[in-house]
Design a protein around this motif. Structure first.
Motif, PDB file in Angstrom:
ATOM      1  N   LEU A 127       0.830  -1.195   0.000  1.00  0.00           N
ATOM      2  CA  LEU A 127       0.000   0.000   0.000  1.00  0.00           C
ATOM      3  C   LEU A 127       0.867   1.249   0.000  1.00  0.00           C
ATOM      4  CD1 LEU A 127      -2.641  -1.021   2.673  1.00  0.00           C
ATOM      5  CD2 LEU A 127      -2.850  -1.142   0.191  1.00  0.00           C
ATOM      6  N   PRO A 128       0.399   2.316  -0.662  1.00  0.00           N
ATOM      7  CA  PRO A 128       1.115   3.586  -0.529  1.00  0.00           C
ATOM      8  C   PRO A 128       1.195   3.981   0.939  1.00  0.00           C
ATOM      9  CG  PRO A 128      -0.544   3.710  -2.247  1.00  0.00           C
ATOM     10  CD  PRO A 128      -0.772   2.414  -1.510  1.00  0.00           C
ATOM     11  N   THR A 129       2.261   4.643   1.318  1.00  0.00           N
ATOM     12  CA  THR A 129       2.442   4.981   2.727  1.00  0.00           C
ATOM     13  C   THR A 129       3.206   6.276   2.889  1.00  0.00           C
ATOM     14  OG1 THR A 129       3.389   4.252   4.827  1.00  0.00           O
ATOM     15  CG2 THR A 129       4.565   3.606   2.845  1.00  0.00           C
ATOM     16  N   THR A 130       2.861   7.010   3.918  1.00  0.00           N
ATOM     17  CA  THR A 130       3.615   8.204   4.290  1.00  0.00           C
ATOM     18  C   THR A 130       4.404   7.985   5.573  1.00  0.00           C
ATOM     19  OG1 THR A 130       1.654   9.031   5.458  1.00  0.00           O
ATOM     20  CG2 THR A 130       1.982   9.777   3.197  1.00  0.00           C
ATOM     21  N   SER A 131       4.299   6.777   6.134  1.00  0.00           N
ATOM     22  CA  SER A 131       4.940   6.509   7.424  1.00  0.00           C
ATOM     23  C   SER A 131       6.330   5.916   7.287  1.00  0.00           C
ATOM     24  CB  SER A 131       4.074   5.545   8.236  1.00  0.00           C
ATOM     25  OG  SER A 131       4.016   4.275   7.599  1.00  0.00           O
ATOM     26  N   GLY A 132       6.670   5.443   6.081  1.00  0.00           N
ATOM     27  CA  GLY A 132       7.954   4.776   5.896  1.00  0.00           C
ATOM     28  C   GLY A 132       7.881   3.288   6.123  1.00  0.00           C
ATOM     29  N   GLU A 133       6.778   2.797   6.703  1.00  0.00           N
ATOM     30  CA  GLU A 133       6.578   1.366   6.906  1.00  0.00           C
ATOM     31  C   GLU A 133       5.404   0.928   6.044  1.00  0.00           C
ATOM     32  OE1 GLU A 133       6.123   0.424  10.991  1.00  0.00           O
ATOM     33  OE2 GLU A 133       8.078   1.209  11.571  1.00  0.00           O
ATOM     34  N   ARG A 134       5.664   0.016   5.115  1.00  0.00           N
ATOM     35  CA  ARG A 134       4.651  -0.367   4.148  1.00  0.00           C
ATOM     36  C   ARG A 134       3.822  -1.523   4.659  1.00  0.00           C
ATOM     37  NH1 ARG A 134       7.704  -0.986  -0.498  1.00  0.00           N
ATOM     38  NH2 ARG A 134       7.773  -3.250  -0.458  1.00  0.00           N
ATOM     39  N   ASP A 135       2.509  -1.387   4.553  1.00  0.00           N
ATOM     40  CA  ASP A 135       1.616  -2.494   4.844  1.00  0.00           C
ATOM     41  C   ASP A 135       1.266  -3.159   3.518  1.00  0.00           C
ATOM     42  OD1 ASP A 135       0.087  -4.276   6.198  1.00  0.00           O
ATOM     43  OD2 ASP A 135      -1.486  -2.873   6.774  1.00  0.00           O
ATOM     44  N   VAL A 136       0.684  -4.331   3.608  1.00  0.00           N
ATOM     45  CA  VAL A 136       0.342  -5.094   2.417  1.00  0.00           C
ATOM     46  C   VAL A 136      -1.123  -5.489   2.500  1.00  0.00           C
ATOM     47  CG1 VAL A 136       0.716  -7.272   1.183  1.00  0.00           C
ATOM     48  CG2 VAL A 136       2.667  -5.949   1.997  1.00  0.00           C
ATOM     49  N   ALA A 137      -1.833  -5.349   1.378  1.00  0.00           N
ATOM     50  CA  ALA A 137      -3.239  -5.728   1.311  1.00  0.00           C
ATOM     51  C   ALA A 137      -3.409  -6.856   0.317  1.00  0.00           C
ATOM     52  CB  ALA A 137      -4.093  -4.534   0.895  1.00  0.00           C
ATOM     53  N   ALA A 138      -4.503  -7.577   0.451  1.00  0.00           N
ATOM     54  CA  ALA A 138      -4.875  -8.578  -0.540  1.00  0.00           C
ATOM     55  C   ALA A 138      -5.840  -7.931  -1.515  1.00  0.00           C
ATOM     56  CB  ALA A 138      -5.536  -9.778   0.135  1.00  0.00           C
ATOM     57  N   LEU A 139      -5.480  -7.970  -2.792  1.00  0.00           N
ATOM     58  CA  LEU A 139      -6.331  -7.415  -3.838  1.00  0.00           C
ATOM     59  C   LEU A 139      -7.090  -8.586  -4.452  1.00  0.00           C
ATOM     60  CD1 LEU A 139      -7.161  -4.942  -5.456  1.00  0.00           C
ATOM     61  CD2 LEU A 139      -5.134  -5.232  -6.863  1.00  0.00           C
ATOM     62  N   LEU A 140      -8.378  -8.665  -4.188  1.00  0.00           N
ATOM     63  CA  LEU A 140      -9.181  -9.818  -4.576  1.00  0.00           C
ATOM     64  C   LEU A 140      -9.856  -9.558  -5.919  1.00  0.00           C
ATOM     65  CD1 LEU A 140     -10.848 -10.581  -1.134  1.00  0.00           C
ATOM     66  CD2 LEU A 140      -8.718 -11.484  -2.068  1.00  0.00           C
ATOM     67  N   PHE A 141      -9.798 -10.544  -6.797  1.00  0.00           N
ATOM     68  CA  PHE A 141     -10.352 -10.450  -8.131  1.00  0.00           C
ATOM     69  C   PHE A 141     -11.324 -11.598  -8.363  1.00  0.00           C
ATOM     70  CE2 PHE A 141      -6.106  -8.730  -8.257  1.00  0.00           C
ATOM     71  CZ  PHE A 141      -6.206  -7.601  -9.060  1.00  0.00           C
ATOM     72  N   ALA A 142     -12.069 -11.521  -9.453  1.00  0.00           N
ATOM     73  CA  ALA A 142     -12.888 -12.647  -9.881  1.00  0.00           C
ATOM     74  C   ALA A 142     -12.910 -12.728 -11.391  1.00  0.00           C
ATOM     75  CB  ALA A 142     -14.322 -12.512  -9.365  1.00  0.00           C
ATOM     76  N   ARG A 143     -13.002 -13.938 -11.917  1.00  0.00           N
ATOM     77  CA  ARG A 143     -13.247 -14.156 -13.337  1.00  0.00           C
ATOM     78  C   ARG A 143     -14.655 -14.730 -13.486  1.00  0.00           C
ATOM     79  NH1 ARG A 143      -8.592 -13.968 -16.525  1.00  0.00           N
ATOM     80  NH2 ARG A 143      -6.632 -14.152 -15.407  1.00  0.00           N
ATOM     81  N   GLN A 144     -15.297 -14.415 -14.578  1.00  0.00           N
ATOM     82  CA  GLN A 144     -16.645 -14.911 -14.811  1.00  0.00           C
ATOM     83  C   GLN A 144     -16.632 -16.213 -15.618  1.00  0.00           C
ATOM     84  OE1 GLN A 144     -19.273 -13.363 -13.282  1.00  0.00           O
ATOM     85  NE2 GLN A 144     -17.541 -12.289 -12.365  1.00  0.00           N
ATOM     86  N   GLY A 145     -15.639 -17.034 -15.382  1.00  0.00           N
ATOM     87  CA  GLY A 145     -15.505 -18.281 -16.115  1.00  0.00           C
ATOM     88  C   GLY A 145     -14.115 -18.404 -16.696  1.00  0.00           C
ATOM     89  N   SER A 146     -13.708 -19.616 -16.991  1.00  0.00           N
ATOM     90  CA  SER A 146     -12.340 -19.864 -17.420  1.00  0.00           C
ATOM     91  C   SER A 146     -12.011 -19.216 -18.753  1.00  0.00           C
ATOM     92  CB  SER A 146     -12.092 -21.373 -17.518  1.00  0.00           C
ATOM     93  OG  SER A 146     -12.998 -21.958 -18.442  1.00  0.00           O
ATOM     94  N   ALA A 147     -13.006 -18.948 -19.595  1.00  0.00           N
ATOM     95  CA  ALA A 147     -12.749 -18.357 -20.903  1.00  0.00           C
ATOM     96  C   ALA A 147     -12.660 -16.834 -20.853  1.00  0.00           C
ATOM     97  CB  ALA A 147     -13.840 -18.774 -21.886  1.00  0.00           C
TER      98      ALA A 147
END
Length: 568
Positions: free
Chosen positions: A366-386
Motif C-alpha cells: 500500500l502507498p504509505t507516508t509513514s515509511g513502513e509499508r503495509d500489504v493488502a490482498a487485492l481480490l479479483f474474480a473471473r466470470q468463467g475460465s474463458a
C-alpha cells in the motif's frame, strides 16, 4: 526487487474455484477506501477493469497497470495510474498511449522494476498470460514517440517520473543489484528466430540503459530455454530461470554458462505461484534455496500456499476449496514457515450451488507516508475460465471487526473570502483553529464515520476543490456515492480524496432511525460572479435564515446521528 513489483508474479497468482465472496469466517478483515479502485472501468468507460500489476515506487507510492479507465479532475487515465504516498492520484503523470486498436486489444504490465525505473510492456488483451501477452505487442506509441511494445519510466527527484522509449528491452527480464545490471531473455517465437528452442540472452546497465556488447548468449537447448516465463538474478552470479521446471544457470564473463535443473516437479511450475528473491534466498513456490550454494532450505515449509513476497514476509492462501473458507496469511521469512498470528483474514464463498466464477488474489503493497509499508490482498474474480478480464472485487487488509470510529465534521467560515467550509479531518481542524483571524468555527458540526474503510453502511464522501488557479470560485464541494465519479469528470475541480463517511437519505429525502438528523445543502447561487459556495446546515432556523439571504435549498444530502447547530 520483490515479486510484488513484478507483473509476472502477479499473473501467476493462485486461481481459486469459488463463488461470490461474502462475510468473514474467523479473522476479521476490512475493505479499504483508499487507494480507491471503485471508479475504475474498462477502457471505454463501461464494464469491468483488469489489473495486471501494482508496483511500489521509491517514494512510497504505487504504480497501477492493466487495462482500465478512470477519471480525475476532468482527465481520463488509461491503463496506467501513479498513486502518491497518500494514496491519491498523481495527476501530473499521464502518459498518452497508442495501440494498434485502442478498443479491442492492448493492456499494460510491469516487466521489471529496478531502483532507477520500471519497464512497462503493452501486450494483448488477455493480459500478462505469458506467450500471448509477450508476443503480441499492440502498444505502438507513448507520448507520440513510436515504440515496438514497451516504454520505461525513470524515477526522478521527489517522485517525478520521466517516460522514455528504452533502447533495448525484453519480455523476460531480471535485475541484479550488486552489479546494477539487467539481464534479458528473448523468446524465439517473438523474435522470429529459427528453431523452436532458440533463446537469446543479453544484459545492460540498469542506470544508463547501455547494453553490454561483450555479453550475450544464443542457445539452442531442446525443451528448455524457449519456455522461460520468469527470470531472477542473484548476487552469486547466477540466473534462475522458471518455466516448466526451474533451472539455475551460471553467468560467465561473456555469456550464460551451464544450467542445473532444480528438483521440482515441472507439472507444478508452468506458472509458479511464487518465484522471487529476497535476502539470501530464492523462493520457488513452497520452497526456498540459498543463493550462496543453491541448496534447498529443507527446514522452511510455509503453512499455506505462497504467492507473494515483500519486505521480509511471504504472503499466500491458507486453505483452498470450491466453497471456502480460504484465508489470506503471511509468514516471516525469518521463521520456518509458520503463519504470523497477528496478520490474516478469512473469507467464506457463497453457499449457492453453482460456481459463478473463480477468485484470484494478489498481495499488493500500500502507498504509505509513514515509511513502513503495509500489504493488502487485492481480490479479483473471473466470470468463467474463458473470460480474459480480471474483475476487481476489493482491496482488503486485516482489521478489527469493531465499528469504524466516529468523528465530528466541523464548519468554518472564512470572513475575507466569504466562504463556508466543512472538514472531518482532525489535523486540518487543528491547523484551522490555529488561524482564528482567517477561519472561524460557526458552531455547526455533525457526527460521521472515518472514511478509511468501505465495508460499512456509511458511504465515503469525496471532497473537490474549485481552484482559483483553474478559474474557479475558491470553494469546496462534497460528493457521496456515485457523485464522486461524476465530479471527477469535470475539469476545474481538484480531487482531494475522501473526508468522512456518512449515510445518505432515501429518494424521498428521509433519514433512517439510526441517523435521523438531516444535513441539508444550500447554494449561494453566485455563479455569474464566480463566488459560488455551498453551505451545509442542520436546523430549520439556520436554513430559513440563509434562504432569506438568497441561498437556494438543494435538499438533504447526509444523515447524521447527532448534530449541533451554528451559533452565528
Amino acid at each position: 526487487m520483490s515479486t510484488l513489483a513484478n507483473a509476472k508474479g502477479f499473473a501467476a497468482s493462485l486461481l481459486l474455484l469459488a463463488a461470490v465472496l461474502c462475510s468473514s469466517v474467523a479473522s476479521a478483515q476490512r475493505v479499504l477506501t483508499t487507494p480507491d479502485l471503485s471508479a475504475f472501468s474498462e477502457r471505454r468507460g463501461t464494464g469491468q477493469p483488469a489489473f495486471y500489476g501494482t508496483t511500489p515506487t521509491p517514494d512510497g507510492g504505487l504504480l497501477v497497470t492493466g487495462r482500465f479507465e478512470v477519471w480525475y479532475e476532468g482527465q481520463a487515465y488509461r491503463d496506467i495510474l501513479l498513486l502518491r504516498p497518500d494514496g491519491l492520484p498523481d495527476t501530473t503523470f499521464r502518459p498518452q498511449l497508442g495501440y494498434v486498436d485502442p478498443w479491442v486489444g492492448g493492456s499494460l504490465a510491469v516487466l521489471l522494476a529496478t531502483p532507477h525505473g520500471v519497464f512497462i510492456g503493452g501486450g494483448g488483451q488477455a493480459g500478462p498470460a505469458y506467450g500471448a501477452f509477450m508476443c503480441s505487442a499492440s502498444l505502438t506509441s507513448v507520448n507520440g514517440a513510436a515504440t515496438s511494445g514497451a516504454f520505461y519510466i525513470r524515477w526522478g527527484q521527489g517522485g517525478t517520473a520521466d517516460v522514455l522509449i528504452p533502447p533495448q528491452w525484453s519480455w523476460v527480464m531480471a535485475y541484479e543489484a550488486a552489479t546494477d545490471m539487467v539481464y534479458t531473455f528473448d523468446h524465439s517465437t517473438c523474435t522470429g528466430s529459427a528453431g523452436s528452442n532458440y533463446a537469446r540472452y543479453g544484459r545492460f546497465a540498469a542506470r544508463t540503459l547501455v547494453r553490454d556488447g561483450s555479453w550475450s548468449a544464443n542457445i539452442y537447448e531442446p525443451g528448455g530455454p524457449d519456455n522461460v516465463v520468469a527470470m531472477l538474478a542473484d548476487s552469486s552470479n547466477r540466473l534462475w530461470l522458471s518455466g516448466p521446471g526451474v533451472q539455475r544457470c551460471d553467468v560467465g564473463t561473456t555469456r550464460l554458462g551451464s544450467c542445473t535443473p532444480l528438483n521440482i516437479s515441472s507439472a507444478d511450475l508452468v506458472e509458479p505461484l511464487l518465484f522471487a528473491r529476497e535476502g539470501g534466498y530464492v523462493y520457488v513456490w513452497n520452497r526456498r534455496y540459498r543463493v550462496q550454494d543453491a541448496a534447498e532450505d529443507a527446514t522452511w515449509r510455509p503453512a499455506f500456499t505462497p504467492s507473494g513476497l515483500d519486505s521480509g514476509y511471504v504472503y499466500g492462501l491458507a486453505y483452498v476449496s470450491v466453497r471456502g473458507p480460504f484465508g489470506a496469511r503471511r509468514s516471516s521469512t525469518a521463521s520456518l514457515g509458520e503463519a504470523d498470528p497477528t496478520w490474516g483474514f478469512d473469507y467464506q464463498s457463497s453457499t449457492t450451488a453453482s460456481v459463478a466464477g473463480s477468485i484470484r488474489t494478489q498481495f499488493t503493497p500500500l502507498p504509505t507516508t509513514s515509511g513502513e509499508r503495509d500489504v493488502a490482498a487485492l481480490l479479483f474474480a473471473r466470470q468463467g475460465s474463458a473470460d480474459p478480464i480480471v474483475r476487481q472485487l476489493a482491496l482488503v487488509v486485516p482489521g478489527s471487526a469493531a465499528p469504524s470510529p466516529s468523528l465530528e465534521v466541523v464548519e468554518y467560515y472564512a470572513p475575507a473570502l466569504k466562504r463556508y467550509f466543512i472538514t472531518g479531518r482532525v489535523g486540518e481542524q487543528t491547523a484551522l483553529d490555529g488561524l482564528p483571524q482567517s477561519f472561524q468555527r460557526t458552531g455547526m458540526k455533525f457526527t460521521a464515520k472515518s472514511s478509511k474503510y468501505r465495508d460499512i453502511a456509511e458511504q465515503p464522501v469525496c471532497r473537490m476543490y474549485a481552484s482559483p488557479e483553474k478559474g474557479m470560485s475558491n470553494s469546496h464541494f462534497y460528493g457521496i456515492g456515485s457523485d464522486c465519479a461524476t465530479l471527477n469528470k469535470l475539469s476545474g475541480l481538484k480531487y482531494e480524496g475522501y473526508d468522512f463517511s456518512i449515510l445518505k437519505p432515501t429518494a424521498e429525502q428521509a433519514c433512517p432511525a439510526e441517523a435521523s438528523k438531516p444535513v441539508t445543502r444550500l447554494f449561494n447561487n453566485k455563479v455569474a460572479s464566480n463566488e459560488s459556495n455551498h453551505r451545509y446546515v442542520v436546523s430549520a432556523a439556520t436554513k430559513a435564515k440563509m434562504l432569506s439571504q438568497g441561498w437556494v435549498d438543494e435538499g438533504v444530502v447526509f444523515c447524521a446521528s447527532a448534530v449541533t447547530d451554528a451559533a452565528n
